[in-house]
Design an enzyme around this catalytic site. Structure first.
Site, PDB file in Angstrom:
ATOM      1  N   GLY B  41       0.831  -1.202   0.000  1.00  0.00           N
ATOM      2  CA  GLY B  41       0.000   0.000   0.000  1.00  0.00           C
ATOM      3  C   GLY B  41       0.863   1.249   0.000  1.00  0.00           C
ATOM      4  O   GLY B  41       1.895   1.314   0.673  1.00  0.00           O
ATOM      5  N   GLY B  46       0.789   3.632   4.081  1.00  0.00           N
ATOM      6  CA  GLY B  46       1.855   2.850   3.466  1.00  0.00           C
ATOM      7  C   GLY B  46       2.954   3.723   2.878  1.00  0.00           C
ATOM      8  O   GLY B  46       4.147   3.431   3.041  1.00  0.00           O
ATOM      9  N   ARG B 338     -21.206  12.047  11.780  1.00  0.00           N
ATOM     10  CA  ARG B 338     -21.712  11.447  10.552  1.00  0.00           C
ATOM     11  C   ARG B 338     -22.786  10.402  10.772  1.00  0.00           C
ATOM     12  O   ARG B 338     -23.774  10.355  10.031  1.00  0.00           O
ATOM     13  CB  ARG B 338     -20.552  10.792   9.817  1.00  0.00           C
ATOM     14  CG  ARG B 338     -19.584  11.830   9.357  1.00  0.00           C
ATOM     15  CD  ARG B 338     -18.378  11.212   8.766  1.00  0.00           C
ATOM     16  NE  ARG B 338     -17.541  12.299   8.279  1.00  0.00           N
ATOM     17  CZ  ARG B 338     -16.348  12.159   7.748  1.00  0.00           C
ATOM     18  NH1 ARG B 338     -15.829  10.963   7.636  1.00  0.00           N
ATOM     19  NH2 ARG B 338     -15.673  13.189   7.329  1.00  0.00           N
ATOM     20  N   LEU B 449      -7.037  10.765   7.813  1.00  0.00           N
ATOM     21  CA  LEU B 449      -5.775  11.226   7.236  1.00  0.00           C
ATOM     22  C   LEU B 449      -4.741  11.335   8.347  1.00  0.00           C
ATOM     23  O   LEU B 449      -3.588  10.951   8.207  1.00  0.00           O
ATOM     24  CB  LEU B 449      -5.979  12.584   6.557  1.00  0.00           C
ATOM     25  CG  LEU B 449      -6.996  12.588   5.407  1.00  0.00           C
ATOM     26  CD1 LEU B 449      -7.132  13.993   4.824  1.00  0.00           C
ATOM     27  CD2 LEU B 449      -6.576  11.623   4.320  1.00  0.00           C
TER      28      LEU B 449
END
Ligand SMILES: Cc1cc2nc3c(=O)[nH]c(=O)nc-3n(C[C@H](O)[C@H](O)[C@H](O)COP(=O)(O)OP(=O)(O)OC[C@H]3O[C@@H](n4cnc5c(N)ncnc54)[C@H](O)[C@@H]3O)c2cc1C
Ligand code: HEM
Ligand code: HEM
Ligand code: SF4
Ligand code: F3S
Ligand code: FES
Lengths: 224, 646, 250
Positions: B41, B46, B338, B449
């Site tokens: 990845g 990664g 969410r 992130l």
């Protein structure tokens, strides 16, 4: 390639060279056109101008630079065009470019200009130097080669004038793209000034084209 | 039976990571170049890991299935990345970020991991700026922040609507630098097909070169799985078409546990489905909820009129609009987390207030913001998102409210890892979305992130070194070992099976069927009955798949259908595991909403007494029900509360 | 809608390749272009033929995978979008659509519409970065204020998705727009300035070595770039390279 000697072997270096020689040639064109204006004003003056051009030592040096300029521009153009052809060996079955035709055909218009140049030099430059040129008198009454008549009579031929007109039109497209392109090539681009440069380039191209075209047309028509 | 060790260092929460780093074993620089590490990845996790390990001097082999590491799906993240910088001076701190993340995750994550994440979050921003990531700035030249759902401070750093792209390009650049130095060897267009274990330790992988079809053996002293999330089990999701579970799934089958697989995140603001041809869904960044107001008509007739085209949103008077998030959650309004926002949309649409043909869409309206701030200001903030929306839907969101609906977006579950991000298989690590670690039952916006980069840049370099310190005398791992032979044989058999199985249905056919079952029965809300049905249906799909799947072409060439077949086979198995997981969790928490467990107002009802554990599932073999192993969560620093956003 | 597709089919790098015609019917204008290709591939698979190979991943215009030359333009007729963002409503019933791979010596065809763009990675690898280790122990992110205009310019250049449309459309297959976008992204930031000149030298050298052509300033790339990367970047690269070449000591 990280040295300035090898600079001109890199893609960008070649562009700089193209731009510099191109702009240099533009300056030549301007002077050449101004010089030729004498064709309209006074035959004697024109003949003296040509003599001056072919004998003055400074001009001789300039001539060599000019030849080098042309050669560099042409050799560089050939190398660029070859590399660019090799970079895209397979063409698209369907291709719609958004760019202008003339921007994509600088090599073609350049080659035609070159062909024109050979013809042009053969008739005027070679003819003047080595050919049979009738003699006439200059303003002091001395003998001088009558370039004026040579030029004017050359333009009495329809085919000859036509080639000139066609070549000048192509030169115009070459310049229209080339002038502003030269600035971009050396990195001179700016939101505020670039539009002006583009307009200037077009104006220059139009002026050169109309200017040069006026000779064959004028002399052809007046000699009908 | 408790067999999972979280390996959390002793000591107070705030000192654990410092203590770990101080105590960690190191590998001497001259030994590092003799040690190989495989990283599967090249996303944020990664890519960052491979670059960092390469910098340290390990011999890294990096894999991705795309044609370039820069195309990993992290590139698609839009909204931003959190960090407890407190540049806005609004009371942020490491502790608050930690607290918000644990709370946002509905108290199903591990305190120590989350704290570490919050702690290194500030380094991420420093690091990225040093790498040249062009975050948004204010006129004074300092970094700008925006706010994101579920929190009350402004701590989200962003680069217009392309934050993921910019961060990934940063990691890709760091990776490229190492490739140039020769510390990382890049294997583009390679798909990891199997983990190879020797003496119980992960010692390599089998990968298929997707161009030549060649099945290759790659050995290493440690293997990192950073292959992203498994949202594509639902077929339609905001994930990239190639996103898959294969690398994680093979890890699971080789002895790593798969944790919390039913915790998936459904993003409230995606462009609704338009028809059967739909191949994927597009997210509209959560940041839009900063200025957009979500509503449906108050009257069913109006909703129907809009759906069949006789009225538009503009025809509905202010008084006839139901701003249901503002109504139900006055404190957070449109900025509720969410899971809450998604369920609220579903509730309205199920009740018949949906505003498009399928009845599955609500409005996200910017008219108030445009009136208040002016069109230019709105354009400066969201211009590219508005443009993207218009390209897809051919409607102009400056005039007509956007239509949105929830879609699968992120998977909190994943490969089980300990504090060191090591799976239950020694030498096998998992990072980024592929692991289960930091987000509990629901992830807050802008924190994936953060986690990916934290894992890759700042955590794995320490924990892997610590592990590899014992490997300096091992010497090169030979790919001639029988374990490689066996794994390679398995892979080849499976490929041969697909090539020779002259079935009658395409891979996509099965994928779509699986996706539909998963979305309807293991999606936004789940019930025992539905999950049991789903298990039966998936089993039928699985059996039919192995009989009827058709893969054209040849093995030893680029064959995208063959790639898909392998991925879908794994998704089908994963789907079953997810249903088991969802069935076993008799509570509602975060993204997991069990209809049997809700408050009278329809809010999620958690059961901390019986379910504050991580469900780590252990593979027991083909056609065997996997075994549930529980990692009990200890909350020593945070008091468990019912989440309230009212 | 009914359509006639003329698709480039090529079994592998060695195969000569040819255009093959496919008739499509009942295509919805709401479909994306790639969804239309999915429909074609479904049909082909069920017929026992090989589907058309094409690169794609995110399908939302950001990963830069998709790469089709559609009716003579990279990413099709609309501007500022990628192939995956193109929708069938941009075509008319009865249209004939040519679909070809990127054409460039530096992007050899792998299969059908898939080309090898690893040359782009190679250009980045020789200098498209700031040489800073990922220790996290750099100075505080706000230690150096960066004027918003510069940050914005850096960002605009950095939005390049590495799709290669610029190379595909350039009559010279020049990679100048791509390369200059990276040079420009980093040259606009104080962090990137330190190595700016060496970066320009190395990246341009690599670009030449890989067989990309020269720019003759036709400007097609700027028009076709899905991210609107501007020719300003090429000019900046030209400046950087010039001053770097002149200053270089060896
Ligand atoms: C549309 C969208 C918007 C988002 N917005 C945000 C946001 O604003 N803020 C936020 O914090 N998070 C956001 N997220 C979530 C976040 O982007 C992801 O969770 C995160 O980027 C995942 O990073 P990763 O490194 O774990 O995996 P990825 O980036 O998905 O990378 C996976 C890598 O693994 C490789 N790979 C996978 N399988 C194999 C295999 N079998 N063999 C070889 N290689 C393989 C792939 O090639 C790829 O390189 C968003 C997600 C989406 C989908
Ligand atoms: C008086 C004659 C000529 C003038 C004034 C002239 C001028 C120019 C200028 C200003 C440019 C732009 C340079 C740049 O973009 O950086 C140019 C480009 C070019 N010229 Fe000429 N040129 C002339 C003759 C020729 C000839 C004889 C040839 C070819 C045989 C030629 C071939 C080219 C080519 C191929 C280019 C394209 C290079 C580019 O755009 O980068 N030119 N020319
Ligand atoms: C129709 C217009 C033109 C006329 C009437 C004309 C006329 C002449 C004449 C009379 C000469 C020889 C005397 C001299 O040295 O000045 C000459 C030389 C020359 N012309 Fe032209 N010319 C024209 C257009 C051009 C153009 C368009 C070019 C370039 C592309 C050109 C390039 C040259 C060159 C290179 C020489 C030789 C220069 C030298 O020896 O100094 N001419 N031209
Ligand atoms: S510059 Fe534009 S066209 Fe070229 S690779 Fe980047 S995004 Fe694609
Ligand atoms: S299209 Fe090609 S010629 Fe230059 S301006 Fe763009 S690289
Ligand atoms: S598929 Fe990612 S940009 Fe088109």
């Amino acid at each position: 390639m990280s040295n300035s000697a090898g600079l001109f072997s890199s893609s960008l270096g070649r562009k700089y060279l193209m731009a510099l020689t191109g702009l240099f040639l533009c300056s030549f064109l301007l002077i050449h056109l101004l010089g030729n204006v004498a064709l309209f004003t006074d035959p004697v003056q024109f003949n003296e101008y040509t003599r001056f051009m072919s004998s003055n030592p400074i001009i001789r040096v300039m001539e060599i630079i000019l030849v080098l300029g042309f050669l560099t521009h042409i050799v560089d153009a050939v190398m660029l065009s070859k590399a660019n052809k090799a970079a895209q060996p397979v063409k698209y079955a369907m291709d719609r470019k958004q760019s202008s035709w003339y921007s994509r055909n600088m090599g073609l218009t350049g080659s035609i200009i070159l062909a024109f140049l050979i013809l042009h030099l053969q008739s005027f430059w070679y003819g003047y130097k080595f050919g049979d040129v009738a003699m006439t008198l200059d303003s002091s009454g001395a003998e001088i080669k009558d370039m004026f008549t040579m030029v004017v009579s050359a333009f009495s031929e329809l085919w000859y004038s036509a080639i000139y007109v066609a070549a000048m039109l192509l030169l115009g497209t070459h310049l229209n793209h080339g002038f502003q392109s030269a600035f971009q090539s050396v990195g001179l681009r700016h939101k505020k000034y670039t539009p002006t440069i583009k307009k200037l380039g077009t104006a220059f191209a139009v002026a050169m084209t109309l200017g040069f075209i006026s000779f064959p047309i004028y002399f052809y028509i007046t000699q009908l | 039976m408790q067999e999972l060790f979280d390996n959390i260092p002793e000591g107070p929460l705030a000192d654990k990571w410092t203590k770990f780093k101080a105590d960690a074993k190191l590998v001497n620089p001259s030994n590092r170049r003799n040690i190989d590490v495989i990283v599967v990845g090249t996303g944020l996790a990664g890519g960052a890991a491979a670059a960092s390990l390469g910098e340290m001097g390990f011999n890294v082999k990096s894999f991705c299935f795309q044609d370039s590491p820069r195309r990993a799906h992290s590139i698609a993240a839009q909204g931003g990345i959190n960090a407890a910088k407190n540049y806005q001076n609004d009371g942020d701190s490491t502790y608050r970020l930690f607290y918000d993340t644990v709370k946002g995750g509905d108290y199903r994550s591990r305190e120590a991991n989350v704290y570490r994440l919050a702690e290194v979050s500030t380094n991420i921003i420093d690091q990225c700026v040093a790498q040249g990531v062009p975050f948004a700035r204010e006129y004074g030249g300092l970094l700008d922040n925006r706010s994101f759902g579920g929190v009350q401070v402004q701590r989200t750093f962003y680069a217009k609507g392309q934050t993921g792209q910019q961060l990934l390009i940063g990691a890709y650049q760091a990776l490229s630098r190492q490739i140039h130095k020769g510390t990382v060897t890049m294997y583009n267009r390679h798909e990891m097909m199997e983990v190879v274990k020797i003496d119980g330790k992960a010692r390599g992988i089998i990968a298929r070169n997707l161009i030549t079809g060649e099945v290759e053996r790659h050995a290493a002293h440690a293997v990192v799985i950073a292959s992203g999330g498994y949202g594509n089990v639902y077929f339609l999701s905001t994930n990239a078409m190639g996103s898959n579970v294969t690398a994680s799934w093979k890890s699971y089958k080789s002895g790593a546990h798969f944790a919390n697989s039913c915790f998936v995140q459904i993003h409230p603001t995606c462009i609704p489905v338009t028809g059967d041809h739909q191949s994927k869904l597009t997210l509209m960044s959560e940041s839009l909820r900063n200025d957009g107001r979500i509503w449906v008509p108050k009257k069913k007739e109006d909703a129907q009129a809009i759906a069949n085209g006789t009225k538009t949103a503009l025809d509905i008077a202010e008084d006839d609009r139901d701003y249901y998030l503002e109504r139900r959650y006055p404190a957070f309004g449109n900025l509720v987390p969410r899971d809450v926002a998604s369920r609220a949309s579903k509730e309205r649409c199920d009740a018949g207030y949906g505003v498009n043909k399928t009845g599955q869409a609500v409005f996200l309206d910017f008219s108030a913001a445009i009136n208040r701030l002016g069109k230019d200001a709105v354009e400066a903030r969201y211009g590219n998102l508005f443009q993207m929306y218009e390209k897809i839907t051919a409607e102009n969101p400056y005039v007509m409210p956007m239509k949105i609906y929830p879609a699968i977006h992120y998977t909190m579950g994943g490969v089980w890892v300990d504090y060191n991000l090591q799976t239950a298989v020694p030498g096998l690590f998992a990072a980024g979305e592929a692991n289960f670690s930091d987000h509990g039952a629901n992830r807050l916006g802008a924190s994936a992130l953060m986690q990916g980069l934290a894992d890759g840049y700042f955590v794995l370099p320490y924990t892997i070194s610590n592990y590899l310190a014992d490997d300096i005398t091992t010497g090169e791992i030979s790919t001639d070992h029988s374990a490689f032979e066996q794994s390679e044989k398995n892979v080849k058999e499976r490929l041969d099976f697909f090539m020779n199985n002259n079935g009658s249905k395409t891979v996509d056919h099965f994928h779509k069927r699986l996706g539909k079952v998963m979305w309807e029965k293991c999606g936004m809300s789940r019930s025992r009955k539905g999950l049991e049905e789903a298990l039966a249906e998936i089993k039928a799909i699985r059996e039919e798949f192995w009989k009827e799947v058709k893969v054209p072409g040849v093995q030893n060439s680029l064959n995208q259908e063959l790639e898909k077949a392998g991925r879908v086979a794994d998704f089908i198995e994963l789907g079953e595991l997810m249903c088991h997981d969802a069935l076993s969790r008799e509570e509602s928490c975060g993204g997991h909403f069990r209809e049997e467990h809700q408050t009278p107002e329809g809010e999620a009802l958690r059961n901390d007494k019986d379910y504050s554990y991580v469900s780590a599932w252990k593979y027991k073999g083909e056609n065997q029900t996997p075994e549930l192993v529980k990692e009990h969560l200890k909350f020593e620093n945070i008091e468990l509360k019912q989440r309230s956003y009212k | 809608m009914n359509l006639t597709l003329k698709v480039w089919r090529q079994k592998g790098a060695q195969d000569k390749g040819r255009i093959v015609e496919y008739k499509m019917s009942a295509i919805s204008p709401d479909m994306s272009f790639l969804e239309m290709m999915d429909v074609l591939n479904d049909k082909l698979i069920l017929k026992g033929d090989e589907p058309v190979a094409f690169d794609h991943d995110c399908r939302e215009g950001i990963c830069g995978s998709c790469s089709m030359y559609i009716n003579g333009e990279p990413h099709g007729p609309e501007n500022l979008i990628t192939t995956c963002q193109l929708h069938m409503r941009s075509f008319k019933d009865g249209d004939t659509i040519y679909i070809e791979p990127w054409r460039a010596a530096a992007f050899p065809v792998v299969k059908d519409l898939v080309v090898d763009r690893s040359a782009f990675d190679a250009i980045i690898q020789v200098g498209g970065y700031v040489s800073v280790n990922t220790s996290g122990n750099t100075q505080d992110a706000n230690a150096i204020p960066i004027p918003k205009v510069d940050a914005d310019k850096a960002f605009d250049a950095a939005t390049c998705i590495g799709c290669g449309a610029c190379v595909a459309t350039c009559k010279n297959s020049s990679a100048m727009l791509f390369t200059s976008a990276k040079i420009s992204h980093l040259a606009h930031l104080p962090q990137g300035k330190v190595e700016a000149q060496q970066r320009a030298l190395n990246m341009v050298e690599k670009m030449d070595e890989l067989g990309f052509g020269n720019c003759t300033n036709t400007g097609d790339c700027e028009v076709q770039c899905p991210k609107g990367i501007s020719l300003d970047n090429i000019a900046l690269m030209n400046r950087e390279f010039l001053s770097a070449s002149l200053k270089a000591e060896k």
